[in-house]
Design a protein around this motif. Structure first.
Motif: not given
Length: 292
Positions: A239-262
């Motif tokens: 269901p969209a209500t289950v998976v759609a909010p998981l799109d916000y995990t993009a913030l975790l990846w962006a923060t991690l990669f930004g910290w690791l490499f830059w």
């Protein structure tokens, strides 16, 4: 009954896993694009990504649907959607080059809220008071990140917000596409139209390619395509209500990669704004599902 419930639960969990993996793929895609943006224009990155992804999209479409995937009754609509996608990605890639991965990603995630706002204002869709409260709260979160008029204001952060608006137009333009067209047709035509649009613009931005960067261009194409396929399949399984909010995990990846490499570490104000956008987006998704 128990067996059916177990199968249903397993399907939903598969959707959750695919969504998380798809978001992670887009996170890698954005990180590679940021590396390339030091040497190439975002338009050249887009052109190379689309050219390399087009044969893959064609093979996937033919493999899953055959020659039917090549037919579309509204190719002009796909061309317009390609323009929206190019604008959204060009603005976002420019933003991550100058503003940083985490801040740009947080602003891009305002796109679902902008879809609601644009639908209400320009398409005259009925929107309740509670929905407007959620949308305005999320957009205020975006303003907190951008900080117009304050000492920390960076006008280039507005590019990510414009990218979110273009992404909203891209999603809304899907309504103009023939409902009988499959996902594979949509993916193929979106990739092809984006390749065409970027090909028209790239001569003004072109610089000679370095051989060592070809693997990075291939990575952008591979991870971007994989992210799209995985996330789409996730919405089919759960269901969209289950998976759609998981799109916000993009913030975790962006923060991690930004910290690791830059060594990018967002300040507290950015986290507060990102939290407002994320919470508002999740509530908006839940409200949309209740209204169905």
């Amino acid at each position: 009954m128990t067996e059916i419930n177990c199968q249903s639960r397993a399907t939903v969990l598969s959707g959750v896993a695919l969504m998380c993996l798809g978001v992670a793929c887009f996170g890698v895609n954005d990180a590679i694009a940021k590396v390339l943006a030091d040497r190439y224009s975002p338009m050249q990155i887009l052109f190379m990504r689309n050219v390399l992804a087009l044969p893959v999209a064609l093979l996937l479409a033919l493999g899953f649907q055959g020659h039917r995937a090549l037919r579309s009754s509204k190719p002009g609509v796909h061309l317009v959607r390609g323009v929206f996608w190019i604008l959204a990605t060009f603005l976002f890639f420019t933003s991550i080059k100058h503003v940083g991965l985490a801040k740009s990603t947080a602003l891009l995630l305002a796109s679902p809220l902008l879809i609601v706002a644009v639908s209400a204002v320009f398409l005259k869709e009925r929107t309740g008071f509670n929905t407007w409260v959620v949308v305005i709260s999320g957009l205020l979160g975006a303003l907190i990140i951008v900080r117009p008029g304050l000492a920390g204001f960076d006008p280039l952060a507005l590019l990510a917000l414009l990218a979110a608006l273009m992404a909203a137009f891209l999603m809304l333009s899907a309504r103009w596409v023939d409902e009988t067209e499959s996902f594979w047709t949509l993916m193929l035509y979106l990739t092809a139209s984006s390749a065409l649009v970027s090909a028209l613009a790239v001569p003004f931005f072109w610089v000679p390619l370095q051989v060592r960067d070809l693997i990075l261009f291939a990575g952008v194409a591979a991870f971007g395509t994989a992210g799209m396929v995985l996330m789409t399949q996730a919405f089919r399984l759960a269901p969209a209500t289950v998976v759609a909010p998981l799109d916000y995990t993009a913030l975790l990846w962006a923060t991690l990669f930004g910290w690791l490499f830059w060594n990018e570490v967002p300040d507290l104000i950015t986290y507060i704004g990102a939290a407002a956008i994320t919470l508002s987006g999740i509530i908006s998704a839940l409200q949309a599902n209740e209204g169905k």
